[in-house]
Design a protein around this motif. Structure first.
Motif, PDB file in Angstrom:
ATOM      1  N   GLN A   1      22.000  10.620  42.131  1.00  0.00           N
ATOM      2  CA  GLN A   1      22.493  10.429  40.767  1.00  0.00           C
ATOM      3  C   GLN A   1      24.010  10.226  40.736  1.00  0.00           C
ATOM      4  OE1 GLN A   1      20.152  14.111  39.537  1.00  0.00           O
ATOM      5  NE2 GLN A   1      20.291  13.009  37.575  1.00  0.00           N
ATOM      6  N   ALA A   2      24.456   9.556  39.689  1.00  0.00           N
ATOM      7  CA  ALA A   2      25.891   9.342  39.435  1.00  0.00           C
ATOM      8  C   ALA A   2      26.596   8.722  40.629  1.00  0.00           C
ATOM      9  CB  ALA A   2      26.557  10.653  39.040  1.00  0.00           C
ATOM     10  N   GLY A   3      25.915   7.798  41.292  1.00  0.00           N
ATOM     11  CA  GLY A   3      26.539   7.113  42.422  1.00  0.00           C
ATOM     12  C   GLY A   3      26.490   7.916  43.706  1.00  0.00           C
ATOM     13  N   GLY A   4      25.841   9.063  43.679  1.00  0.00           N
ATOM     14  CA  GLY A   4      25.712   9.888  44.883  1.00  0.00           C
ATOM     15  C   GLY A   4      26.651  11.100  44.870  1.00  0.00           C
TER      16      GLY A   4
ATOM     17  N   LYS B   1      33.822  10.831  46.285  1.00  0.00           N
ATOM     18  CA  LYS B   1      34.648   9.643  45.988  1.00  0.00           C
ATOM     19  C   LYS B   1      34.459   9.239  44.535  1.00  0.00           C
ATOM     20  CE  LYS B   1      35.394   4.848  47.517  1.00  0.00           C
ATOM     21  NZ  LYS B   1      36.865   4.915  47.629  1.00  0.00           N
ATOM     22  N   THR B   2      35.565   9.131  43.817  1.00  0.00           N
ATOM     23  CA  THR B   2      35.499   8.757  42.396  1.00  0.00           C
ATOM     24  C   THR B   2      36.269   7.466  42.115  1.00  0.00           C
ATOM     25  OG1 THR B   2      37.429  10.142  41.892  1.00  0.00           O
ATOM     26  CG2 THR B   2      35.244  11.149  41.663  1.00  0.00           C
ATOM     27  N   THR B   3      36.765   6.801  43.135  1.00  0.00           N
ATOM     28  CA  THR B   3      37.538   5.572  42.956  1.00  0.00           C
ATOM     29  C   THR B   3      36.671   4.347  43.264  1.00  0.00           C
ATOM     30  OG1 THR B   3      38.320   5.726  45.234  1.00  0.00           O
ATOM     31  CG2 THR B   3      39.721   6.698  43.523  1.00  0.00           C
ATOM     32  N   ASN B   4      37.018   3.209  42.674  1.00  0.00           N
ATOM     33  CA  ASN B   4      36.303   1.953  42.897  1.00  0.00           C
ATOM     34  C   ASN B   4      37.088   1.047  43.845  1.00  0.00           C
ATOM     35  OD1 ASN B   4      34.142   2.531  41.108  1.00  0.00           O
ATOM     36  ND2 ASN B   4      35.471   2.056  39.363  1.00  0.00           N
ATOM     37  N   ASN B   5      37.341   1.514  45.007  1.00  0.00           N
ATOM     38  CA  ASN B   5      38.054   0.732  46.005  1.00  0.00           C
ATOM     39  C   ASN B   5      37.496   1.069  47.381  1.00  0.00           C
ATOM     40  OD1 ASN B   5      39.314   3.208  46.835  1.00  0.00           O
ATOM     41  ND2 ASN B   5      40.836   2.924  45.211  1.00  0.00           N
ATOM     42  N   ASN B   6      38.091   0.513  48.363  1.00  0.00           N
ATOM     43  CA  ASN B   6      37.635   0.739  49.737  1.00  0.00           C
ATOM     44  C   ASN B   6      38.422   1.830  50.445  1.00  0.00           C
ATOM     45  OD1 ASN B   6      35.661  -1.285  49.590  1.00  0.00           O
ATOM     46  ND2 ASN B   6      37.207  -2.877  50.006  1.00  0.00           N
ATOM     47  N   ASP B   7      39.265   2.521  49.687  1.00  0.00           N
ATOM     48  CA  ASP B   7      40.065   3.587  50.285  1.00  0.00           C
ATOM     49  C   ASP B   7      39.200   4.816  50.570  1.00  0.00           C
ATOM     50  OD1 ASP B   7      42.233   1.944  50.010  1.00  0.00           O
ATOM     51  OD2 ASP B   7      42.931   2.877  48.129  1.00  0.00           O
ATOM     52  N   GLY B   8      39.722   5.676  51.391  1.00  0.00           N
ATOM     53  CA  GLY B   8      39.031   6.946  51.645  1.00  0.00           C
ATOM     54  C   GLY B   8      39.003   7.299  53.128  1.00  0.00           C
ATOM     55  N   LYS B   9      38.780   8.549  53.388  1.00  0.00           N
ATOM     56  CA  LYS B   9      38.652   9.062  54.745  1.00  0.00           C
ATOM     57  C   LYS B   9      37.234   9.607  54.933  1.00  0.00           C
ATOM     58  CE  LYS B   9      43.495  10.569  54.987  1.00  0.00           C
ATOM     59  NZ  LYS B   9      44.409  11.735  55.156  1.00  0.00           N
TER      60      LYS B   9
ATOM     61  N   GLU C   1      32.522  26.520  56.153  1.00  0.00           N
ATOM     62  CA  GLU C   1      32.553  25.098  56.468  1.00  0.00           C
ATOM     63  C   GLU C   1      31.115  24.622  56.637  1.00  0.00           C
ATOM     64  OE1 GLU C   1      35.041  24.048  59.743  1.00  0.00           O
ATOM     65  OE2 GLU C   1      34.916  21.902  59.323  1.00  0.00           O
ATOM     66  N   LEU C   2      30.680  23.751  55.745  1.00  0.00           N
ATOM     67  CA  LEU C   2      29.280  23.341  55.699  1.00  0.00           C
ATOM     68  C   LEU C   2      29.114  21.937  56.267  1.00  0.00           C
ATOM     69  CD1 LEU C   2      28.515  24.501  52.026  1.00  0.00           C
ATOM     70  CD2 LEU C   2      28.388  25.855  54.139  1.00  0.00           C
ATOM     71  N   LYS C   3      28.081  21.784  57.073  1.00  0.00           N
ATOM     72  CA  LYS C   3      27.746  20.471  57.625  1.00  0.00           C
ATOM     73  C   LYS C   3      27.107  19.614  56.545  1.00  0.00           C
ATOM     74  CE  LYS C   3      26.853  17.456  60.975  1.00  0.00           C
ATOM     75  NZ  LYS C   3      27.929  16.745  61.708  1.00  0.00           N
ATOM     76  N   LEU C   4      27.624  18.404  56.349  1.00  0.00           N
ATOM     77  CA  LEU C   4      27.070  17.489  55.351  1.00  0.00           C
ATOM     78  C   LEU C   4      25.834  16.788  55.919  1.00  0.00           C
ATOM     79  CD1 LEU C   4      30.408  15.923  54.073  1.00  0.00           C
ATOM     80  CD2 LEU C   4      28.984  17.594  52.864  1.00  0.00           C
ATOM     81  N   PRO C   5      24.890  16.424  55.045  1.00  0.00           N
ATOM     82  CA  PRO C   5      23.698  15.722  55.538  1.00  0.00           C
ATOM     83  C   PRO C   5      23.988  14.299  56.024  1.00  0.00           C
ATOM     84  CG  PRO C   5      23.631  15.959  53.146  1.00  0.00           C
ATOM     85  CD  PRO C   5      24.797  16.753  53.616  1.00  0.00           C
ATOM     86  N   ASP C   6      25.148  13.767  55.650  1.00  0.00           N
ATOM     87  CA  ASP C   6      25.575  12.453  56.124  1.00  0.00           C
ATOM     88  C   ASP C   6      27.099  12.405  56.112  1.00  0.00           C
ATOM     89  OD1 ASP C   6      26.285  12.050  53.404  1.00  0.00           O
ATOM     90  OD2 ASP C   6      24.316  11.200  52.974  1.00  0.00           O
ATOM     91  N   THR C   7      27.646  11.339  56.618  1.00  0.00           N
ATOM     92  CA  THR C   7      29.114  11.211  56.630  1.00  0.00           C
ATOM     93  C   THR C   7      29.599  10.783  55.255  1.00  0.00           C
ATOM     94  OG1 THR C   7      29.108  10.610  58.965  1.00  0.00           O
ATOM     95  CG2 THR C   7      31.080  10.056  57.701  1.00  0.00           C
ATOM     96  N   ALA C   8      30.596  11.492  54.733  1.00  0.00           N
ATOM     97  CA  ALA C   8      31.119  11.217  53.390  1.00  0.00           C
ATOM     98  C   ALA C   8      32.433  10.461  53.470  1.00  0.00           C
ATOM     99  CB  ALA C   8      31.336  12.520  52.645  1.00  0.00           C
ATOM    100  N   THR C   9      32.557   9.460  52.610  1.00  0.00           N
ATOM    101  CA  THR C   9      33.841   8.796  52.409  1.00  0.00           C
ATOM    102  C   THR C   9      34.522   9.497  51.241  1.00  0.00           C
ATOM    103  OG1 THR C   9      32.976   6.673  53.195  1.00  0.00           O
ATOM    104  CG2 THR C   9      34.999   6.624  51.883  1.00  0.00           C
ATOM    105  N   VAL C  10      35.691  10.021  51.506  1.00  0.00           N
ATOM    106  CA  VAL C  10      36.336  10.900  50.524  1.00  0.00           C
ATOM    107  C   VAL C  10      37.602  10.249  49.972  1.00  0.00           C
ATOM    108  CG1 VAL C  10      37.406  13.149  50.169  1.00  0.00           C
ATOM    109  CG2 VAL C  10      35.419  12.937  51.693  1.00  0.00           C
ATOM    110  N   ASP C  11      37.638  10.175  48.635  1.00  0.00           N
ATOM    111  CA  ASP C  11      38.837   9.697  47.931  1.00  0.00           C
ATOM    112  C   ASP C  11      38.797  10.272  46.514  1.00  0.00           C
ATOM    113  OD1 ASP C  11      41.241   8.321  47.506  1.00  0.00           O
ATOM    114  OD2 ASP C  11      40.188   6.537  46.742  1.00  0.00           O
TER     115      ASP C  11
END
Length: 225
Positions: free
Chosen positions: A108-111, A170-178, A196-206
């Motif tokens: 939901q909400a773009g993930g 990520k809440t931005t509409n660009n290709n930025d992020g780590k 420190e929790l392991k994510l179920p997948d790799t997150a792009t953060v911005d």
């Protein structure tokens, strides 16, 4: 004449001395004095027995003191137990290490990531702070901003009760992020032991965001209003 009188006086003195000596001997060896000697011996034996009793008596206070010490030690233990009961009892604010977390990926909400918090076995505590402290990495740009959604204060966690929070990386509409594979969460910013929790997948953060804690997971879908 005087010689006879002197001799007679001497014989009388000797006779008196003999009578006195005989009387003394008879008194020393008489049965009554033997009884007195026996009585004295009995009295001495009794005194000796009393001495042993006194020795026992002196040991008795020492034993009593030891018992009192044990009682005091027990009191100290009771206080410690009471303190432990207070630590894990009602009214305690939830620390991060009081909780078990699970993270799931939602579409939901773009993930976003849904974090579920549950009190560890035997713990009853309250989430007094509405919003968790969330960050990706240690940099300031990875800290999630609260969006004010949901929120119950306080939330009681015990047994099977759970609380939810939603994190949008990520809440931005660009290709930025780590990219990050873990997220750091704590019940307060000052918590010395964040999880420190392991994510179920790799997150792009911005510019990540996070919702308040809620017992209704539908309220924790993070969106910017």
């Amino acid at each position: 004449m005087r010689s006879r009188l002197a001799a007679r006086s001497a014989r009388l003195v000797l006779a008196a001395a003999a009578v006195t000596a005989l009387a003394a001997t008879t008194t020393a060896c008489g049965p009554e004095d033997n009884g007195a000697a026996d009585s004295a011996a009995t009295s001495a034996a009794s005194s000796a027995g009393s001495g042993g009793s006194d020795s026992s008596s002196s040991d008795s206070p020492s034993t009593s003191g030891s018992s009192t010490g044990g009682s005091n030690s027990s009191g100290s233990t009771d206080k410690t137990d009471s303190g432990d009961a207070g630590k894990s009892g009602y009214g305690q604010s939830c620390g991060t290490n009081d909780l078990d977390f699970t993270v799931t990926s939602e579409s939901q909400a773009g993930g976003y990531y849904l974090v579920t918090a549950k009190a560890k076995s035997g713990i009853t505590c309250y989430l007094d702070i509405n919003t968790p402290s969330v960050s990706f990495g240690s940099g300031a740009d990875g800290v999630a901003s609260p969006v004010g959604q949901g929120g119950e204060d306080p939330i009681k966690l015990t047994g099977s009760a759970v609380a939810y929070t939603g994190i949008s990386p990520k809440t931005t509409n660009n290709n930025d992020g780590k990219e990050f594979e873990n997220v750091i969460i704590a019940t307060t910013e000052e918590d010395p032991d964040p999880a420190e929790l392991k994510l179920p997948d790799t997150a792009t953060v911005d510019k990540p965001i996070v919702t308040n804690w809620s017992t209704n997971r539908a309220e924790t879908v993070p969106v910017i209003v």
